[in-house]
Write a protein that holds these residues in place. Sequence first.
Motif, PDB file in Angstrom:
ATOM      1  N   ASP A  87      -8.844  -3.520   2.433  1.00 46.47           N
ATOM      2  CA  ASP A  87      -9.144  -2.574   1.746  1.00 46.47           C
ATOM      3  C   ASP A  87      -8.407  -1.204   1.830  1.00 46.47           C
ATOM      4  OD1 ASP A  87     -10.005  -1.109   4.244  1.00 46.47           O
ATOM      5  OD2 ASP A  87     -12.047  -2.303   4.010  1.00 46.47           O
ATOM      6  N   LEU A  88      -8.776  -0.166   1.371  1.00 47.07           N
ATOM      7  CA  LEU A  88      -7.921   1.069   1.278  1.00 47.07           C
ATOM      8  C   LEU A  88      -7.915   1.734   2.529  1.00 47.07           C
ATOM      9  CD1 LEU A  88      -6.246   3.023  -0.345  1.00 47.07           C
ATOM     10  CD2 LEU A  88      -8.293   4.127  -1.014  1.00 47.07           C
ATOM     11  N   ARG A  89      -8.895   1.995   3.271  1.00 45.95           N
ATOM     12  CA  ARG A  89      -9.054   2.459   4.625  1.00 45.95           C
ATOM     13  C   ARG A  89      -7.822   1.715   5.544  1.00 45.95           C
ATOM     14  NH1 ARG A  89     -14.162   3.770   8.040  1.00 45.95           N
ATOM     15  NH2 ARG A  89     -14.197   5.449   6.570  1.00 45.95           N
ATOM     16  N   GLU A  90      -8.168   0.312   5.669  1.00 44.78           N
ATOM     17  CA  GLU A  90      -7.233  -0.414   6.319  1.00 44.78           C
ATOM     18  C   GLU A  90      -5.909  -0.391   6.031  1.00 44.78           C
ATOM     19  OE1 GLU A  90      -7.977  -1.526   9.440  1.00 44.78           O
ATOM     20  OE2 GLU A  90      -9.668  -0.442   9.005  1.00 44.78           O
ATOM     21  N   ARG A  91      -5.605  -0.115   4.720  1.00 46.73           N
ATOM     22  CA  ARG A  91      -4.107  -0.113   4.217  1.00 46.73           C
ATOM     23  C   ARG A  91      -3.671   1.549   4.974  1.00 46.73           C
ATOM     24  NH1 ARG A  91      -3.033  -3.260  -1.012  1.00 46.73           N
ATOM     25  NH2 ARG A  91      -4.569  -5.016  -0.753  1.00 46.73           N
ATOM     26  N   GLY A  92      -4.380   2.313   5.063  1.00 50.90           N
ATOM     27  CA  GLY A  92      -4.048   3.643   5.613  1.00 50.90           C
ATOM     28  C   GLY A  92      -3.742   3.318   7.072  1.00 50.90           C
ATOM     29  N   VAL A  93      -4.637   2.373   7.580  1.00 49.73           N
ATOM     30  CA  VAL A  93      -4.473   2.074   9.201  1.00 49.73           C
ATOM     31  C   VAL A  93      -3.056   1.564   9.386  1.00 49.73           C
ATOM     32  CG1 VAL A  93      -5.204   0.661  11.063  1.00 49.73           C
ATOM     33  CG2 VAL A  93      -6.664   2.117   9.722  1.00 49.73           C
ATOM     34  N   HIS A  94      -2.783   0.364   8.450  1.00 52.58           N
ATOM     35  CA  HIS A  94      -1.386  -0.420   8.414  1.00 52.58           C
ATOM     36  C   HIS A  94      -0.151   0.623   8.074  1.00 52.58           C
ATOM     37  CE1 HIS A  94      -2.522  -4.892   8.256  1.00 52.58           C
ATOM     38  NE2 HIS A  94      -3.757  -4.183   8.499  1.00 52.58           N
ATOM     39  N   TYR A  95      -0.463   1.500   7.179  1.00 56.72           N
ATOM     40  CA  TYR A  95       0.532   2.577   7.036  1.00 56.72           C
ATOM     41  C   TYR A  95       0.833   3.299   8.497  1.00 56.72           C
ATOM     42  CZ  TYR A  95       3.184   6.276   4.353  1.00 56.72           C
ATOM     43  OH  TYR A  95       4.100   7.101   4.048  1.00 56.72           O
ATOM     44  N   VAL A  96      -0.027   3.729   9.006  1.00 58.22           N
ATOM     45  CA  VAL A  96      -0.015   4.518  10.438  1.00 58.22           C
ATOM     46  C   VAL A  96       0.494   3.313  11.295  1.00 58.22           C
ATOM     47  CG1 VAL A  96      -1.332   5.537  12.486  1.00 58.22           C
ATOM     48  CG2 VAL A  96      -1.711   6.101   9.970  1.00 58.22           C
ATOM     49  N   ARG A  97       0.100   2.399  11.390  1.00 57.88           N
ATOM     50  CA  ARG A  97       0.729   1.133  12.356  1.00 57.88           C
ATOM     51  C   ARG A  97       2.189   1.155  12.173  1.00 57.88           C
ATOM     52  NH1 ARG A  97      -2.332  -3.776  11.707  1.00 57.88           N
ATOM     53  NH2 ARG A  97      -3.924  -2.674  12.819  1.00 57.88           N
ATOM     54  N   PHE A  98       2.578   0.937  10.702  1.00 54.46           N
ATOM     55  CA  PHE A  98       3.915   0.934  10.394  1.00 54.46           C
ATOM     56  C   PHE A  98       4.912   2.010  10.999  1.00 54.46           C
ATOM     57  CE2 PHE A  98       7.490   2.001   7.737  1.00 54.46           C
ATOM     58  CZ  PHE A  98       8.383   0.842   7.767  1.00 54.46           C
ATOM     59  N   ALA A  99       4.362   3.143  10.760  1.00 57.36           N
ATOM     60  CA  ALA A  99       5.064   4.251  11.184  1.00 57.36           C
ATOM     61  C   ALA A  99       5.320   4.451  12.668  1.00 57.36           C
ATOM     62  CB  ALA A  99       4.369   5.689  10.665  1.00 57.36           C
ATOM     63  N   ILE A 100       4.067   3.932  13.413  1.00 55.46           N
ATOM     64  CA  ILE A 100       4.310   3.963  14.696  1.00 55.46           C
ATOM     65  C   ILE A 100       5.357   2.913  15.417  1.00 55.46           C
ATOM     66  CG2 ILE A 100       3.025   3.300  17.216  1.00 55.46           C
ATOM     67  CD1 ILE A 100       0.505   4.856  15.633  1.00 55.46           C
ATOM     68  N   ALA A 101       5.106   1.744  14.699  1.00 54.73           N
ATOM     69  CA  ALA A 101       6.212   0.533  15.000  1.00 54.73           C
ATOM     70  C   ALA A 101       7.660   0.691  14.601  1.00 54.73           C
ATOM     71  CB  ALA A 101       5.661  -0.718  14.654  1.00 54.73           C
ATOM     72  N   HIS A 102       7.798   1.402  13.705  1.00 51.80           N
ATOM     73  CA  HIS A 102       9.188   1.767  12.934  1.00 51.80           C
ATOM     74  C   HIS A 102       9.307   2.940  12.708  1.00 51.80           C
ATOM     75  CE1 HIS A 102       9.056  -2.823  12.231  1.00 51.80           C
ATOM     76  NE2 HIS A 102       8.098  -2.511  11.869  1.00 51.80           N
ATOM     77  N   PRO A 103       9.523   3.878  13.586  1.00 47.95           N
ATOM     78  CA  PRO A 103      10.023   5.227  13.473  1.00 47.95           C
ATOM     79  C   PRO A 103      11.202   5.668  12.626  1.00 47.95           C
ATOM     80  CG  PRO A 103       9.799   4.945  15.694  1.00 47.95           C
ATOM     81  CD  PRO A 103       9.416   3.675  14.975  1.00 47.95           C
ATOM     82  N   ALA A 104      11.855   4.801  13.071  1.00 48.69           N
ATOM     83  CA  ALA A 104      13.333   5.296  12.515  1.00 48.69           C
ATOM     84  C   ALA A 104      13.320   5.037  11.027  1.00 48.69           C
ATOM     85  CB  ALA A 104      14.369   4.668  13.165  1.00 48.69           C
TER      86      ALA A 104
END
Length: 193
Positions: A87-104
Amino acid sequence: MPRVVSPGIMPVPSTSTQNGPSRSASRSRPSSPSTATSALSLRDLARRAGVSHAAPAHHFKDRAGLLTAIAAEGYDLLATSLTEAPDLRERGVHYVRFAIAHPAHFQVMFQPDLYHRDDPDLLTAKSRTSAALRAGVEARSPSEDTDLMGVAAWSVAHGFATLLLSHNLERTTGDGDPEEVFRTLTGLTFRAS
Protein backbone atom coordinates in the motif's frame (compact mmCIF):
# COMPACT_ATOMS: atom_id res chain seq x y z
CA MET A 1 39.79 -10.35 -9.82
CA PRO A 2 40.60 -6.68 -9.43
CA ARG A 3 38.40 -4.65 -7.14
CA VAL A 4 37.21 -1.16 -7.99
CA VAL A 5 38.20 1.11 -5.11
CA SER A 6 38.48 4.86 -5.19
CA PRO A 7 38.26 7.58 -2.57
CA GLY A 8 34.60 7.49 -1.63
CA ILE A 9 33.95 4.48 -3.84
CA MET A 10 32.73 1.27 -2.31
CA PRO A 11 34.93 -1.72 -3.17
CA VAL A 12 32.96 -4.15 -5.26
CA PRO A 13 34.32 -7.20 -7.07
CA SER A 14 34.98 -6.24 -10.65
CA THR A 15 33.62 -8.08 -13.64
CA SER A 16 36.35 -6.77 -15.85
CA THR A 17 36.70 -8.22 -19.28
CA GLN A 18 39.50 -7.94 -21.79
CA ASN A 19 37.98 -4.63 -22.81
CA GLY A 20 37.85 -3.13 -19.31
CA PRO A 21 35.33 -2.81 -16.48
CA SER A 22 31.70 -3.78 -16.91
CA ARG A 23 29.09 -1.07 -17.39
CA SER A 24 27.40 -1.89 -14.06
CA ALA A 25 27.22 1.29 -12.04
CA SER A 26 27.28 -0.66 -8.80
CA ARG A 27 30.88 -1.60 -9.51
CA SER A 28 31.89 1.97 -8.81
CA ARG A 29 29.10 3.44 -6.76
CA PRO A 30 30.06 5.94 -4.09
CA SER A 31 29.96 4.51 -0.57
CA SER A 32 28.41 7.52 1.10
CA PRO A 33 26.42 10.55 0.06
CA SER A 34 29.13 12.98 1.10
CA THR A 35 31.61 11.39 -1.31
CA ALA A 36 29.18 10.52 -4.09
CA THR A 37 30.40 13.14 -6.50
CA SER A 38 33.28 15.05 -4.97
CA ALA A 39 35.86 12.24 -5.08
CA LEU A 40 34.72 10.44 -8.20
CA SER A 41 37.46 10.16 -10.80
CA LEU A 42 37.39 7.84 -13.80
CA ARG A 43 41.19 7.83 -13.94
CA ASP A 44 41.54 6.83 -10.27
CA LEU A 45 38.80 4.23 -10.73
CA ALA A 46 40.76 2.68 -13.60
CA ARG A 47 44.04 2.73 -11.68
CA ARG A 48 42.52 0.95 -8.71
CA ALA A 49 40.72 -1.56 -10.93
CA GLY A 50 43.98 -2.39 -12.67
CA VAL A 51 42.74 -1.44 -16.12
CA SER A 52 43.93 1.21 -18.54
CA HIS A 53 42.93 4.78 -17.76
CA ALA A 54 40.88 4.78 -20.96
CA ALA A 55 38.75 1.74 -20.04
CA PRO A 56 36.15 3.53 -17.86
CA ALA A 57 35.93 6.36 -20.38
CA HIS A 58 35.30 3.78 -23.10
CA HIS A 59 32.32 2.38 -21.19
CA PHE A 60 30.96 5.54 -19.57
CA LYS A 61 32.35 8.20 -21.94
CA ASP A 62 32.67 10.73 -19.11
CA ARG A 63 31.98 11.31 -15.44
CA ALA A 64 28.38 12.28 -16.21
CA GLY A 65 28.01 8.94 -18.01
CA LEU A 66 29.06 7.06 -14.89
CA LEU A 67 26.72 9.15 -12.73
CA THR A 68 23.92 8.52 -15.23
CA ALA A 69 24.46 4.77 -14.84
CA ILE A 70 24.42 5.15 -11.05
CA ALA A 71 21.19 7.18 -11.17
CA ALA A 72 19.53 4.71 -13.57
CA GLU A 73 20.52 1.80 -11.37
CA GLY A 74 19.17 3.65 -8.33
CA TYR A 75 15.81 4.37 -9.95
CA ASP A 76 15.59 0.76 -11.07
CA LEU A 77 16.30 -0.52 -7.54
CA LEU A 78 13.81 1.94 -6.07
CA ALA A 79 11.08 0.95 -8.55
CA THR A 80 11.56 -2.72 -7.68
CA SER A 81 11.38 -1.94 -3.97
CA LEU A 82 8.24 0.20 -4.32
CA THR A 83 6.38 -2.47 -6.28
CA GLU A 84 6.96 -4.94 -3.45
CA ALA A 85 4.99 -2.78 -1.00
CA PRO A 86 1.28 -3.55 -0.50
CA ASP A 87 0.00 0.00 0.00
CA LEU A 88 0.94 3.66 -0.17
CA ARG A 89 2.23 3.92 3.40
CA GLU A 90 4.47 0.91 2.93
CA ARG A 91 5.72 2.34 -0.36
CA GLY A 92 6.87 5.31 1.70
CA VAL A 93 8.56 2.91 4.13
CA HIS A 94 10.26 1.17 1.18
CA TYR A 95 11.37 4.58 -0.12
CA VAL A 96 12.99 5.39 3.23
CA ARG A 97 14.52 1.89 3.41
CA PHE A 98 15.99 2.37 -0.08
CA ALA A 99 17.52 5.73 0.90
CA ILE A 100 19.12 4.18 3.99
CA ALA A 101 20.44 1.14 2.09
CA HIS A 102 21.62 3.10 -0.97
CA PRO A 103 22.55 6.63 0.19
CA ALA A 104 24.96 7.32 -2.66
CA HIS A 105 22.43 6.28 -5.30
CA PHE A 106 19.83 8.40 -3.51
CA GLN A 107 22.03 11.49 -3.62
CA VAL A 108 22.97 11.14 -7.28
CA MET A 109 19.41 10.33 -8.42
CA PHE A 110 18.08 13.69 -7.28
CA GLN A 111 20.84 15.87 -8.74
CA PRO A 112 19.96 15.80 -12.44
CA ASP A 113 22.59 18.41 -13.26
CA LEU A 114 25.17 15.65 -12.64
CA TYR A 115 24.01 13.21 -15.28
CA HIS A 116 22.60 12.86 -18.79
CA ARG A 117 18.88 13.48 -18.27
CA ASP A 118 17.92 12.10 -21.67
CA ASP A 119 19.59 8.69 -21.27
CA PRO A 120 17.09 5.97 -22.35
CA ASP A 121 17.94 3.60 -19.48
CA LEU A 122 17.57 6.42 -16.98
CA LEU A 123 14.23 7.52 -18.45
CA THR A 124 12.91 3.94 -18.37
CA ALA A 125 13.95 3.47 -14.73
CA LYS A 126 12.46 6.83 -13.71
CA SER A 127 9.22 5.92 -15.46
CA ARG A 128 9.06 2.61 -13.58
CA THR A 129 9.59 4.45 -10.29
CA SER A 130 6.84 6.98 -11.08
CA ALA A 131 4.44 4.22 -12.10
CA ALA A 132 5.09 2.34 -8.85
CA LEU A 133 4.36 5.43 -6.78
CA ARG A 134 1.33 6.33 -8.86
CA ALA A 135 -0.11 2.83 -8.43
CA GLY A 136 0.10 3.20 -4.66
CA VAL A 137 -1.58 6.61 -4.79
CA GLU A 138 -4.36 5.45 -7.11
CA ALA A 139 -5.09 2.42 -4.94
CA ARG A 140 -5.43 4.65 -1.87
CA SER A 141 -7.33 7.58 -3.38
CA PRO A 142 -8.75 6.75 -6.80
CA SER A 143 -11.19 9.68 -6.76
CA GLU A 144 -8.75 12.37 -5.60
CA ASP A 145 -6.24 14.33 -7.65
CA THR A 146 -3.62 11.61 -7.96
CA ASP A 147 -0.95 13.99 -9.22
CA LEU A 148 -1.16 16.18 -6.11
CA MET A 149 -1.52 13.17 -3.82
CA GLY A 150 1.57 11.68 -5.47
CA VAL A 151 3.54 14.87 -4.84
CA ALA A 152 2.38 14.88 -1.20
CA ALA A 153 3.35 11.23 -0.67
CA TRP A 154 6.70 11.68 -2.41
CA SER A 155 7.41 14.87 -0.46
CA VAL A 156 6.81 13.20 2.89
CA ALA A 157 8.93 10.12 2.08
CA HIS A 158 11.70 12.06 0.34
CA GLY A 159 11.80 14.77 2.98
CA PHE A 160 11.96 12.24 5.81
CA ALA A 161 14.67 10.21 4.05
CA THR A 162 16.73 13.33 3.28
CA LEU A 163 16.49 14.62 6.84
CA LEU A 164 17.37 11.18 8.16
CA LEU A 165 20.43 10.79 5.93
CA SER A 166 21.67 14.27 6.81
CA HIS A 167 21.40 13.44 10.53
CA ASN A 168 18.78 16.11 11.16
CA LEU A 169 16.36 13.72 12.88
CA GLU A 170 18.66 12.12 15.44
CA ARG A 171 17.12 13.97 18.37
CA THR A 172 13.59 13.21 17.18
CA THR A 173 14.07 9.59 16.18
CA GLY A 174 16.66 8.65 18.79
CA ASP A 175 17.38 4.94 18.63
CA GLY A 176 13.99 4.24 17.08
CA ASP A 177 13.65 2.21 13.92
CA PRO A 178 13.40 4.79 11.10
CA GLU A 179 10.74 2.70 9.36
CA GLU A 180 8.55 2.65 12.47
CA VAL A 181 9.11 6.36 13.02
CA PHE A 182 8.01 6.98 9.42
CA ARG A 183 4.89 4.83 9.92
CA THR A 184 4.02 6.81 13.03
CA LEU A 185 4.67 10.11 11.25
CA THR A 186 2.40 9.23 8.34
CA GLY A 187 -0.26 7.95 10.74
CA LEU A 188 -0.27 11.30 12.54
CA THR A 189 -0.09 13.34 9.35
CA PHE A 190 -2.72 11.53 7.29
CA ARG A 191 -5.29 10.65 9.95
CA ALA A 192 -8.81 10.45 8.62
CA SER A 193 -10.63 13.66 9.47
